[in-house]
Scaffold this active site. Structure first.
Site, short mmCIF file in Angstrom:
data_model
loop_
_atom_site.label_atom_id
_atom_site.label_comp_id
_atom_site.label_asym_id
_atom_site.label_seq_id
_atom_site.Cartn_x
_atom_site.Cartn_y
_atom_site.Cartn_z
N ASP A 74 1.11 -1.05 0.39
CA ASP A 74 0.18 -0.33 0.13
C ASP A 74 0.44 1.47 -0.03
O ASP A 74 2.34 0.86 0.46
CB ASP A 74 -1.01 -0.63 1.22
CG ASP A 74 -1.38 0.89 1.26
OD1 ASP A 74 -2.22 2.06 0.03
OD2 ASP A 74 -2.19 1.63 2.37
N GLY A 75 0.21 2.27 -0.08
CA GLY A 75 1.47 4.29 0.23
C GLY A 75 1.28 4.37 0.76
O GLY A 75 2.14 4.50 2.09
#
Length: 312
Positions: free
Chosen positions: A179-180
């Site tokens: 995920d970012g």
């Protein structure tokens, strides 16, 4: 004063140089399915648990959530050494366990049974085993215990919580999905989103487009992974990395891409989901492990059989 750790060296595998290697520590409950044994420990106590483990020391434990990830890392090592037998920049897997050495025989036997290239087994009787991570040069810690993970993150080690699940071992190469925000990147935009909503977050990102984001808890691990990946051409690489983020590509994708470019971190594929569920795309990617800070995303990944690790 902390109890000393008891470390067993597995001389059957090539010993790595921890100052050069990407050292990954996994707990026994992360790499093997010990849920029945853990239940026994909680209900009947330590002595009964030790007796059970000793009585079953020649019975291999079933694979756990991080098992396929460890196997795939081993495959990468094989490919690296094929092209350069003197290479030191390898994955080095160690098992960190709260088991006593007496009950640890089953853990070692299970690793040998599956042919896992694990160099060290550390049996620690202290409550907080994470105090030993830095001394072993650990870059990533995977555990099934939330307190362990939080302690490791406080010590500055990339760490994530794995949930026991049925995992179909995907084939090689090693595939890692991140995920970012709050995982690869800092949580600055998440905080703006909490305070000002989506429109506020979009405006903030546009204003900050040229400024790289801060580091998230998984950045150091991702960077070392990227360093190993650079030893190969893109076509021949035994590692593939993915960014799967809730950001929208149109409004918030440019800053993420510019940040990765600034870091020199090459990601194979990036998916800007604009808030859509991540499960379907993860089912397609079939990563060996997926890191996310959102429990709803972890649940979505688990629902499609993807091994997941929560970054609290």
């Amino acid at each position: 004063m902390a109890e000393p750790e008891s470390t067993v060296i597995n001389t059957n595998v090539k010993q790595k140089d921890p100052s050069k290697a990407l050292v990954i520590a996994v707990t026994t409950r992360a790499i093997f399915d010990l849920e029945e044994e853990h239940k026994l420990y909680l209900e009947k106590g330590k002595e009964e648990y030790v007796r059970h483990q000793q009585a079953n020391q020649d019975r291999p434990l079933p694979p756990g959530t991080a098992f396929a990830f460890v196997q795939a890392a081993q495959y990468v090592n094989e490919k690296i050494l094929e092209s350069n037998p003197a290479e030191k920049d390898l994955f080095d897997i160690l098992v960190l366990s709260n088991n006593s050495p007496e009950s640890g025989v089953r853990i070692i036997n299970s690793a040998k049974h599956y042919g896992l290239e694990i160099s060290k087994f550390c049996f620690v009787s202290d409550e907080d085993s994470t105090q030993y991570l830095k001394s072993h040069g650990v870059k990533l810690f995977l555990s099934a215990d939330r307190t362990d993970v939080c302690n490791a993150l406080r010590r500055g080690v990339s760490a994530a919580l794995v949930f026991q699940q049925e995992v179909q071992a995907p084939s090689t190469p090693l595939r890692v999905a991140f995920d970012g925000d709050s995982v690869l990147f800092s949580n600055e935009t998440d905080q703006v989103f909490q305070e000002q909503g989506l429109e506020g977050a979009v405006q903030y990102e546009r204003a900050m487009e040229a400024v790289p984001m801060g580091e998230g808890p998984m950045k150091a691990f991702a960077m070392h992974l990227g360093k190993i990946r650079k030893k190969f051409s893109q076509e021949e690489s035994p590692i593939r990395t993915y960014l799967v983020t809730a950001r929208s590509g149109r409004d918030m994708g440019i800053r993420a891409i510019k940040t990765l470019r600034e870091w020199g971190l090459a990601i194979d594929e990036a998916f800007f989901m604009d808030g859509a569920p991540k499960g379907p795309i993860l089912a397609q990617i079939q990563p060996h492990i997926f890191f996310d800070d959102g429990l709803h995303n972890i649940q979505g990944a688990q629902d499609v059989g993807v091994p997941s690790a929560w970054v609290p």
